[in-house]
Design a protein around this motif. Structure first.
Motif, PDB file in Angstrom:
ATOM      1  N   ALA A 121      25.719 -22.633  35.857  1.00 23.00           N
ATOM      2  CA  ALA A 121      24.866 -21.458  35.595  1.00 23.00           C
ATOM      3  C   ALA A 121      23.431 -21.662  36.073  1.00 23.00           C
ATOM      4  N   ARG A 122      22.884 -22.846  35.837  1.00 17.59           N
ATOM      5  CA  ARG A 122      21.468 -23.035  36.197  1.00 17.59           C
ATOM      6  C   ARG A 122      21.280 -23.078  37.716  1.00 17.59           C
ATOM      7  N   GLN A 123      22.337 -23.426  38.418  1.00 19.78           N
ATOM      8  CA  GLN A 123      22.256 -23.439  39.889  1.00 19.78           C
ATOM      9  C   GLN A 123      22.553 -22.053  40.475  1.00 19.78           C
ATOM     10  N   PHE A 124      23.589 -21.391  39.954  1.00 21.24           N
ATOM     11  CA  PHE A 124      24.085 -20.166  40.607  1.00 21.24           C
ATOM     12  C   PHE A 124      23.983 -18.912  39.744  1.00 21.24           C
ATOM     13  N   GLY A 125      23.499 -19.021  38.516  1.00 19.02           N
ATOM     14  CA  GLY A 125      23.316 -17.854  37.664  1.00 19.02           C
ATOM     15  C   GLY A 125      24.537 -17.548  36.813  1.00 19.02           C
ATOM     16  N   LEU A 126      24.459 -16.413  36.122  1.00 16.02           N
ATOM     17  CA  LEU A 126      25.580 -15.936  35.314  1.00 16.02           C
ATOM     18  C   LEU A 126      26.636 -15.342  36.236  1.00 16.02           C
ATOM     19  N   THR A 127      27.844 -15.213  35.731  1.00 18.31           N
ATOM     20  CA  THR A 127      28.892 -14.554  36.519  1.00 18.31           C
ATOM     21  C   THR A 127      28.450 -13.136  36.889  1.00 18.31           C
ATOM     22  N   CYS A 128      27.869 -12.412  35.936  1.00 19.96           N
ATOM     23  CA  CYS A 128      27.477 -11.015  36.211  1.00 19.96           C
ATOM     24  C   CYS A 128      26.359 -10.940  37.257  1.00 19.96           C
ATOM     25  N   ASP A 129      25.612 -12.015  37.419  1.00 14.79           N
ATOM     26  CA  ASP A 129      24.539 -12.002  38.435  1.00 14.79           C
ATOM     27  C   ASP A 129      25.103 -12.000  39.853  1.00 14.79           C
ATOM     28  N   ARG A 130      26.367 -12.398  39.990  1.00 14.87           N
ATOM     29  CA  ARG A 130      26.991 -12.464  41.321  1.00 14.87           C
ATOM     30  C   ARG A 130      27.673 -11.155  41.700  1.00 14.87           C
ATOM     31  N   LEU A 131      27.608 -10.171  40.785  1.00 16.20           N
ATOM     32  CA  LEU A 131      28.339  -8.921  41.019  1.00 16.20           C
ATOM     33  C   LEU A 131      27.621  -8.055  42.056  1.00 16.20           C
ATOM     34  N   VAL A 132      28.378  -7.637  43.056  1.00 14.51           N
ATOM     35  CA  VAL A 132      27.855  -6.748  44.107  1.00 14.51           C
ATOM     36  C   VAL A 132      28.220  -5.303  43.777  1.00 14.51           C
ATOM     37  N   SER A 133      29.437  -5.106  43.273  1.00 16.67           N
ATOM     38  CA  SER A 133      29.888  -3.761  42.889  1.00 16.67           C
ATOM     39  C   SER A 133      31.125  -3.916  42.002  1.00 16.67           C
ATOM     40  N   ALA A 134      31.467  -2.837  41.347  1.00 23.48           N
ATOM     41  CA  ALA A 134      32.702  -2.824  40.546  1.00 23.48           C
ATOM     42  C   ALA A 134      33.344  -1.459  40.695  1.00 23.48           C
ATOM     43  N   ARG A 135      34.664  -1.404  40.457  1.00 20.68           N
ATOM     44  CA  ARG A 135      35.378  -0.125  40.389  1.00 20.68           C
ATOM     45  C   ARG A 135      35.762   0.067  38.923  1.00 20.68           C
ATOM     46  N   ILE A 136      35.526   1.256  38.406  1.00 22.86           N
ATOM     47  CA  ILE A 136      35.775   1.508  36.984  1.00 22.86           C
ATOM     48  C   ILE A 136      36.305   2.921  36.804  1.00 22.86           C
ATOM     49  N   ILE A 194      25.627 -26.353  22.362  1.00 23.48           N
ATOM     50  CA  ILE A 194      24.380 -25.757  22.852  1.00 23.48           C
ATOM     51  C   ILE A 194      24.476 -25.784  24.380  1.00 23.48           C
ATOM     52  N   ASP A 195      24.643 -24.609  24.972  1.00 25.87           N
ATOM     53  CA  ASP A 195      24.854 -24.503  26.428  1.00 25.87           C
ATOM     54  C   ASP A 195      23.529 -24.189  27.114  1.00 25.87           C
ATOM     55  N   GLY A 196      23.099 -25.075  28.001  1.00 30.04           N
ATOM     56  CA  GLY A 196      21.804 -24.930  28.660  1.00 30.04           C
ATOM     57  C   GLY A 196      21.725 -23.704  29.565  1.00 30.04           C
ATOM     58  N   LEU A 197      20.600 -22.988  29.458  1.00 27.22           N
ATOM     59  CA  LEU A 197      20.326 -21.860  30.358  1.00 27.22           C
ATOM     60  C   LEU A 197      19.061 -22.201  31.151  1.00 27.22           C
ATOM     61  N   GLY A 198      18.279 -21.209  31.524  1.00 26.28           N
ATOM     62  CA  GLY A 198      17.124 -21.467  32.394  1.00 26.28           C
ATOM     63  C   GLY A 198      17.569 -21.513  33.841  1.00 26.28           C
ATOM     64  N   GLY A 199      16.737 -22.063  34.718  1.00 24.09           N
ATOM     65  CA  GLY A 199      17.086 -22.136  36.138  1.00 24.09           C
ATOM     66  C   GLY A 199      17.378 -20.748  36.687  1.00 24.09           C
ATOM     67  N   ALA A 200      18.498 -20.632  37.424  1.00 24.09           N
ATOM     68  CA  ALA A 200      18.854 -19.355  38.060  1.00 24.09           C
ATOM     69  C   ALA A 200      19.132 -18.256  37.032  1.00 24.09           C
ATOM     70  N   VAL A 201      19.530 -18.637  35.813  1.00 24.59           N
ATOM     71  CA  VAL A 201      19.773 -17.608  34.783  1.00 24.59           C
ATOM     72  C   VAL A 201      18.450 -16.944  34.414  1.00 24.59           C
ATOM     73  N   GLY A 202      17.419 -17.781  34.223  1.00 23.56           N
ATOM     74  CA  GLY A 202      16.104 -17.247  33.860  1.00 23.56           C
ATOM     75  C   GLY A 202      15.526 -16.345  34.947  1.00 23.56           C
ATOM     76  N   ARG A 203      15.840 -16.655  36.197  1.00 26.58           N
ATOM     77  CA  ARG A 203      15.281 -15.876  37.323  1.00 26.58           C
ATOM     78  C   ARG A 203      16.218 -14.741  37.758  1.00 26.58           C
ATOM     79  N   GLY A 204      17.276 -14.530  36.997  1.00 29.65           N
ATOM     80  CA  GLY A 204      18.349 -13.620  37.421  1.00 29.65           C
ATOM     81  C   GLY A 204      17.888 -12.195  37.628  1.00 29.65           C
ATOM     82  N   PRO A 205      18.751 -11.356  38.215  1.00 33.68           N
ATOM     83  CA  PRO A 205      18.397  -9.968  38.497  1.00 33.68           C
ATOM     84  C   PRO A 205      18.240  -9.155  37.209  1.00 33.68           C
ATOM     85  N   ALA A 206      17.673  -7.959  37.352  1.00 29.48           N
ATOM     86  CA  ALA A 206      17.507  -7.078  36.196  1.00 29.48           C
ATOM     87  C   ALA A 206      18.864  -6.499  35.824  1.00 29.48           C
ATOM     88  N   THR A 207      19.427  -6.984  34.750  1.00 18.84           N
ATOM     89  CA  THR A 207      20.724  -6.505  34.259  1.00 18.84           C
ATOM     90  C   THR A 207      20.590  -6.277  32.761  1.00 18.84           C
TER      91      THR A 207
END
Ligand SMILES: Cc1cc2nc3c(=O)[nH]c(=O)nc-3n(C[C@H](O)[C@H](O)[C@H](O)COP(=O)(O)OP(=O)(O)OC[C@H]3O[C@@H](n4cnc5c(N)ncnc54)[C@H](O)[C@@H]3O)c2cc1C
Length: 468
Positions: A161-176, A368-381
């Motif tokens: 997560a700290r290297q590549f962000g949350l799973t939702c941060d990698r989302l480009v689009s979804a079909r719903i 206790i799961d570490g956050l910060g890094g790419a999670v802290g800088r993640g997109p506006a979601t």
């Protein structure tokens, strides 16, 4: 296992005959009395086995999903989507509901441009296998049988997560399929408000997702590690770990795990997106800060898939990564525990007190799961915890009974809330969480409710902790 395709009609859902004939779409349906029903209704957690959905619809296409929503609207029947079935309160196997099982939407297409289209029914280890086969990787959770849908919709915290962000941060689009029955594409440019909401707004709201498109990364070797410390070093570790992990390179994501009782198991484990040689000084720094030598220390450089197998405690080749329920055909055991969470929003100033909360919560394991890094800088979601240092999850086994476990869990949750604030991670959704909407959604709550009102004005998707 006995499965069949049947019209979703009156025998299962009451008087739906008015609908039959209006739509030509049929869905695979399992109803009470069918031989397959007992297994098909099961989620991951055994404590919800007595729940009896009205029917389980095995959808294979988005049109099947549309048909299910059409019927739920007409019949005013409860409807809930189910992917991996790991909902902590058992919301995806709700009593009396039409369960829309999306596991049949399981295509994975890793494209030449590095994006991957992933069906909404894919389980995490199947995603990891497909990505690894294509020389790619992406951040997601640790359990092999967690579903991509629930994980992504609530955020998705994983070992990179700290290297590549949350799973939702990698989302480009979804079909719903939204509650009006329309199958939509959502992205930054199409229904941007709903796209924002799907990234952290939690599963079960806004409609039923049928597929996701994610940005992936080239696969690389990872170094996994685990250090076990003496129980007596717990307070000193709790004091040292937040600053250590916060200042470590983004390549490092770690979890501090603590058992319960007088001499708890105490461990720091995790993943480094780099070599063992480069990880060594980072871990040496932790040991120096704690001031106690670990009783065991392991660092293993391995490929992406092998690392994911290690975190999931299973092997792809022997079936242990596949579910032993819902016709999964594997041997991965089910869970019998309850859980709650809080976010670590500031340094641990009274480590002894926190150590006591963990030690005194009977039959618990605390992570206790570490956050910060790419999670802290993640997109506006909609994920509202970008500023948190970590999430704290408290899991309690049911060996002393569910009521006792929930009572003890409440005490731990309240203590942690007093220390770090009244918040929590929606993917560890706790049905007894006080002021749950504020706790899980914080500053995103008002906008999330607006989005829910806009796309689900008739409140088709309702459940005890739903936004509609
Ligand atoms: C053993 C275990 C390990 C876990 N590990 C992690 C981890 O490493 N990182 C992490 O962040 N979380 C983790 N979690 C939490 C996990 O992310 C949540 O429990 C998540 O909701 C599970 O998703 P699911 O699809 O498996 O569950 P489900 O029960 O199928 O779904 C969860 C919720 O999402 C809804 N939903 C499902 N599919 C859809 C869909 N297609 N469209 C709309 N709504 C849908 C359901 O109705 C339900 O409300 C873990 C949980 C468990 C039990």
């Amino acid at each position: 296992m006995l499965r069949r395709r049947a019209l979703l009609q009156s025998a299962a859902l009451g008087a739906v005959s008015a609908l039959v004939g209006r739509s030509t779409v049929d869905v695979q349906l399992i109803r009470p009395g069918d031989a397959a029903y007992g297994d098909a209704k099961l989620g991951y957690f055994t404590q919800y086995d007595a729940q009896r959905p009205r029917a389980i619809a095995k959808v294979l296409t988005p049109a099947d999903v549309q048909r299910c929503i059409e019927i739920a609207r007409q019949e005013r029947t409860r409807i809930t989507a189910r992917c991996g079935g790991h909902s902590y309160p058992g919301y995806s196997t709700a009593d009396g509901a039409l369960v829309v099982d999306v596991r049949g939407l399981n295509r994975i297409d890793v494209r030449a441009d590095g994006t991957a289209e992933v069906g909404a029914g894919v389980l995490l280890m199947d995603l990891y296998i497909a990505l690894a086969n294509a020389g790619r990787m992406m951040p997601a959770g640790t359990c092999a049988t967690v579903g991509i849908s629930g994980l992504t919709l609530g955020g998705g915290i994983g070992m990179t997560a700290r290297q590549f962000g949350l799973t939702c941060d990698r989302l480009v689009s979804a079909r719903i399929v939204t509650p009006d029955g329309v199958h939509r594409t959502v992205s930054e440019t199409e229904h941007a408000d709903l796209f924002w909401a799907l990234r952290g707004g939690g599963g079960g709201n806004f409609g039923i997702v049928t597929s996701f498109v994610f940005r992936t990364e080239p696969a690389r070797d990872l170094t996994t590690f685990a250090l076990t410390f003496p129980s007596a070093a717990l307070a000193s570790l709790l004091s040292a770990w937040p600053d250590w992990q916060g200042k470590a390179p983004d390549a490092l994501t770690s979890t501090l795990g603590v058992g319960s009782g007088a001499t708890p198991h105490v461990e720091v484990s995790g993943c480094f997106a780099g070599t063992q040689v480069n990880l060594k000084p980072v871990l040496d720094d932790l040991v120096r800060r704690v001031g106690a030598q670990p009783t065991s220390r392991r660092e293993t450089e391995q490929g992406f898939l092998a690392a994911m197998e290690r975190f999931a405690w299973c092997r792809v080749g022997d079936g242990s990564c596949r579910p032993s329920w819902n016709g999964g055909g594997g041997s991965q055991p089910r869970g019998s525990y309850v859980a709650t969470s809080r976010m670590l929003t500031k340094p641990i100033t009274d480590p002894q007190k926190l150590a006591d909360v963990f030690r005194n919560t009977p039959n618990s394991y605390n992570m206790i799961d570490g956050l910060g890094g790419a999670v802290g800088r993640g997109p506006a979601t909609a994920f509202p915890h970008r500023g948190a240092l970590a999430s704290i999850q408290v899991e309690l086994s049911l060996q002393a009974g569910e009521a006792n476990a929930r009572r003890a869990m409440g005490v731990a949750r309240d203590e942690l809330g007093k220390m770090f604030g009244a918040n929590g991670y929606v993917n560890y959704i706790d049905p007894q969480m006080p002021d749950w909407a504020q706790a899980y959604y914080g500053s995103s709550l008002t906008r999330l409710r607006e989005v829910a009102r806009k796309y689900d004005p008739d409140r088709v998707f309702t459940f005890a902790q739903g936004l509609a």
